[in-house]
Design a protein around this motif. Structure first.
Motif, mmCIF file in Angstrom:
data_model
loop_
_atom_site.group_PDB
_atom_site.id
_atom_site.type_symbol
_atom_site.label_atom_id
_atom_site.label_comp_id
_atom_site.label_asym_id
_atom_site.label_seq_id
_atom_site.Cartn_x
_atom_site.Cartn_y
_atom_site.Cartn_z
ATOM 1 N N ILE A 1 29.304 -15.507 -1.263
ATOM 2 C CA ILE A 1 28.994 -15.276 -0.207
ATOM 3 C C ILE A 1 29.064 -13.313 -0.169
ATOM 4 O O ILE A 1 27.928 -12.481 0.247
ATOM 5 C CB ILE A 1 29.673 -15.370 1.330
ATOM 6 C CG1 ILE A 1 28.997 -17.080 1.236
ATOM 7 C CG2 ILE A 1 29.024 -14.194 2.818
ATOM 8 C CD1 ILE A 1 29.680 -17.457 2.237
ATOM 9 N N LEU A 2 30.520 -13.026 -0.616
ATOM 10 C CA LEU A 2 30.156 -11.348 -0.717
ATOM 11 C C LEU A 2 29.745 -11.291 -1.479
ATOM 12 O O LEU A 2 29.066 -9.865 -1.284
ATOM 13 C CB LEU A 2 32.043 -11.386 -1.146
ATOM 14 C CG LEU A 2 32.985 -10.923 0.216
ATOM 15 C CD1 LEU A 2 34.493 -10.937 -0.410
ATOM 16 C CD2 LEU A 2 32.853 -10.154 0.600
ATOM 17 N N THR A 3 29.434 -11.652 -2.790
ATOM 18 C CA THR A 3 28.094 -10.886 -3.832
ATOM 19 C C THR A 3 27.008 -10.611 -2.703
ATOM 20 O O THR A 3 26.076 -9.147 -3.057
ATOM 21 C CB THR A 3 27.888 -11.840 -4.983
ATOM 22 O OG1 THR A 3 29.886 -12.273 -5.354
ATOM 23 C CG2 THR A 3 26.749 -10.860 -6.329
ATOM 24 N N PHE A 4 26.611 -11.867 -2.203
ATOM 25 C CA PHE A 4 25.060 -11.468 -1.412
ATOM 26 C C PHE A 4 25.549 -10.299 -0.916
ATOM 27 O O PHE A 4 24.255 -9.361 -0.227
ATOM 28 C CB PHE A 4 25.035 -12.706 -0.333
ATOM 29 C CG PHE A 4 23.764 -14.031 -1.630
ATOM 30 C CD1 PHE A 4 22.720 -13.951 -1.985
ATOM 31 C CD2 PHE A 4 24.670 -15.163 -2.451
ATOM 32 C CE1 PHE A 4 22.307 -14.375 -2.137
ATOM 33 C CE2 PHE A 4 24.349 -15.780 -3.486
ATOM 34 C CZ PHE A 4 22.994 -15.506 -3.524
ATOM 35 N N GLU A 5 26.563 -10.097 -0.086
ATOM 36 C CA GLU A 5 26.958 -9.210 0.909
ATOM 37 C C GLU A 5 26.495 -7.821 0.391
ATOM 38 O O GLU A 5 26.128 -6.564 1.283
ATOM 39 C CB GLU A 5 27.979 -9.414 1.709
ATOM 40 C CG GLU A 5 28.229 -8.221 2.835
ATOM 41 C CD GLU A 5 29.691 -8.830 4.072
ATOM 42 O OE1 GLU A 5 30.388 -8.444 3.648
ATOM 43 O OE2 GLU A 5 29.241 -9.879 4.532
ATOM 44 N N TYR B 1 33.594 -17.591 5.425
ATOM 45 C CA TYR B 1 33.711 -16.489 6.076
ATOM 46 C C TYR B 1 34.928 -15.995 7.198
ATOM 47 O O TYR B 1 35.126 -14.379 7.018
ATOM 48 C CB TYR B 1 32.407 -16.536 7.155
ATOM 49 C CG TYR B 1 31.180 -15.384 7.305
ATOM 50 C CD1 TYR B 1 31.628 -14.280 6.910
ATOM 51 C CD2 TYR B 1 30.181 -16.139 6.312
ATOM 52 C CE1 TYR B 1 30.386 -13.331 6.433
ATOM 53 C CE2 TYR B 1 28.614 -15.062 5.841
ATOM 54 C CZ TYR B 1 29.019 -14.025 6.306
ATOM 55 O OH TYR B 1 28.072 -13.239 5.627
ATOM 56 N N GLU B 2 35.901 -17.334 7.440
ATOM 57 C CA GLU B 2 37.342 -17.158 7.803
ATOM 58 C C GLU B 2 37.959 -16.276 6.780
ATOM 59 O O GLU B 2 38.649 -15.332 7.327
ATOM 60 C CB GLU B 2 37.429 -17.805 8.127
ATOM 61 C CG GLU B 2 37.109 -18.125 9.381
ATOM 62 C CD GLU B 2 37.983 -20.150 9.766
ATOM 63 O OE1 GLU B 2 38.011 -20.398 9.312
ATOM 64 O OE2 GLU B 2 36.695 -20.824 11.234
ATOM 65 N N LYS B 3 37.228 -16.822 5.597
ATOM 66 C CA LYS B 3 38.436 -16.176 4.335
ATOM 67 C C LYS B 3 38.459 -14.887 3.989
ATOM 68 O O LYS B 3 38.979 -14.139 3.808
ATOM 69 C CB LYS B 3 38.530 -16.989 2.831
ATOM 70 C CG LYS B 3 39.045 -16.600 2.048
ATOM 71 C CD LYS B 3 38.593 -17.743 1.207
ATOM 72 C CE LYS B 3 39.694 -17.311 -0.621
ATOM 73 N NZ LYS B 3 38.840 -18.320 -1.619
ATOM 74 N N ILE B 4 36.814 -14.380 4.025
ATOM 75 C CA ILE B 4 36.926 -13.072 3.788
ATOM 76 C C ILE B 4 37.270 -12.426 5.323
ATOM 77 O O ILE B 4 37.386 -10.916 5.222
ATOM 78 C CB ILE B 4 35.149 -13.320 4.281
ATOM 79 C CG1 ILE B 4 34.051 -13.302 2.990
ATOM 80 C CG2 ILE B 4 34.435 -11.362 3.686
ATOM 81 C CD1 ILE B 4 32.774 -13.740 2.585
ATOM 82 N N GLU B 5 37.135 -12.560 6.255
ATOM 83 C CA GLU B 5 37.642 -11.755 7.869
ATOM 84 C C GLU B 5 38.709 -11.451 7.378
ATOM 85 O O GLU B 5 39.556 -10.323 7.826
ATOM 86 C CB GLU B 5 36.857 -12.135 8.621
ATOM 87 C CG GLU B 5 35.143 -11.813 8.760
ATOM 88 C CD GLU B 5 34.577 -11.203 8.896
ATOM 89 O OE1 GLU B 5 35.384 -9.754 9.807
ATOM 90 O OE2 GLU B 5 33.263 -10.668 8.090
ATOM 91 N N ALA B 6 39.593 -12.694 7.259
ATOM 92 C CA ALA B 6 40.593 -12.578 7.386
ATOM 93 C C ALA B 6 41.567 -11.904 6.102
ATOM 94 O O ALA B 6 41.788 -10.827 6.416
ATOM 95 C CB ALA B 6 41.804 -13.913 7.163
#
Length: 275
Positions: free
Chosen positions: A227-231, A267-272
């Motif tokens: 997800i981060l790579t897409f973002e 996404y929770e992991k990313i935001e954390a």
């Protein structure tokens, strides 16, 4: 995507998408869900009713097109070419009628007893015709790579890039299929580095030993990293869960629930990590 709902009504697919919070769907034209061939298609009203009843938009149409389906972008026979053109232009018309923005396409396939370059030329010729028509209708084509031995024409990032340059039509864009990407040894970043803003769609799945098209969380990929790579590359398209795992056919609703839960957890992991 409704592929793993092949033993359920299309209504069940839309109802479950609404229940789980999917804002849109990609419609695979399974004959039992929405029949379409080169001469006819089921009434558009059937789809319009589902859109209105469940509040779920159809983002794109994914026509059946892999061997041994009768519509091959790289067909050699003139009569098959004629039917193929009629089929994909019909798919464009269906997409426009239901408010979708794209049609999923592939390169088609070559015969094993001919040079792949010859079949690629035929594929490019057909794709150019379909893309030109799609552009006139304000619809994009999103082309994905196929895995060997499904096709020899476009398996890798380099293959797709060559085919796009041969077609040279603005309506032809790219779909990153995670399964095909893993099979070819490419990465998400390679797709973005090569295609940039032409990347408008993704068949977003997990992968593992059992299948390269698993529900999210059923395989081995780091979903948060993906997800981060897409973002980080500014991706604005849809991540379409194209689960084709036969183990999910009896309970596709549970598979979609796992995909959504895994996605939200990532996404929770990313935001954390950002906090």
């Amino acid at each position: 995507m409704n592929h793993h709902y092949m033993f359920y009504d299309l209504d069940d697919f839309f109802a479950n998408a609404q229940k789980l919070g999917y804002p849109c769907v990609e419609l695979w034209t399974s004959p039992q869900h929405f029949f379409m061939d080169y001469r006819q298609n089921d009434p558009i009203e059937r789809l319009s009713h589902l859109i209105d009843e469940y509040g779920i938009r159809i983002h794109g149409i994914c026509p059946e097109q892999c061997n041994p389906k009768p519509h091959n972008m790289a067909a050699k026979d003139a009569s098959i070419q004629e039917r193929t053109l009629a089929y994909f232009t019909r798919a464009v018309d269906v997409a426009k009628s239901v408010g979708a923005t794209q049609v999923l396409v592939t390169s088609g396939w070559a015969y094993y007893n001919e040079p792949v370059e010859t079949a690629r030329e035929r594929s490019a010729t057909m794709l150019k015709q379909v893309a030109r028509y799609a552009g006139e209708q304000d619809i994009n084509l999103a082309i994905e790579a196929l895995r060997a031995p499904e096709s020899r024409i476009a398996n890798t990032v380099a293959d797709l890039n060559l085919l796009l340059s041969m077609v040279d039509e603005p309506a032809l864009k790219v779909c990153l299929d995670i399964g095909a990407m893993v099979s070819a040894g490419n990465t998400i970043q390679e797709y973005f580095d090569t295609f940039g803003p032409k990347m408008i769609h993704a068949h977003y799945v997990d992968t593992g030993e059992r299948s390269l098209h698993l529900a999210l969380g059923d395989g081995e990929r780091d979903i948060a990293t993906d997800i981060l790579t897409f973002e980080q590359n500014g991706y604005q398209g849809v991540l379409s869960v194209e689960c084709t795992d036969s183990a999910t056919l009896t309970d596709p609703m549970a598979a979609d629930a796992r995909s959504m839960a895994t996605y939200l957890s990532a996404y929770e992991k990313i935001e954390a990590a950002r906090a």
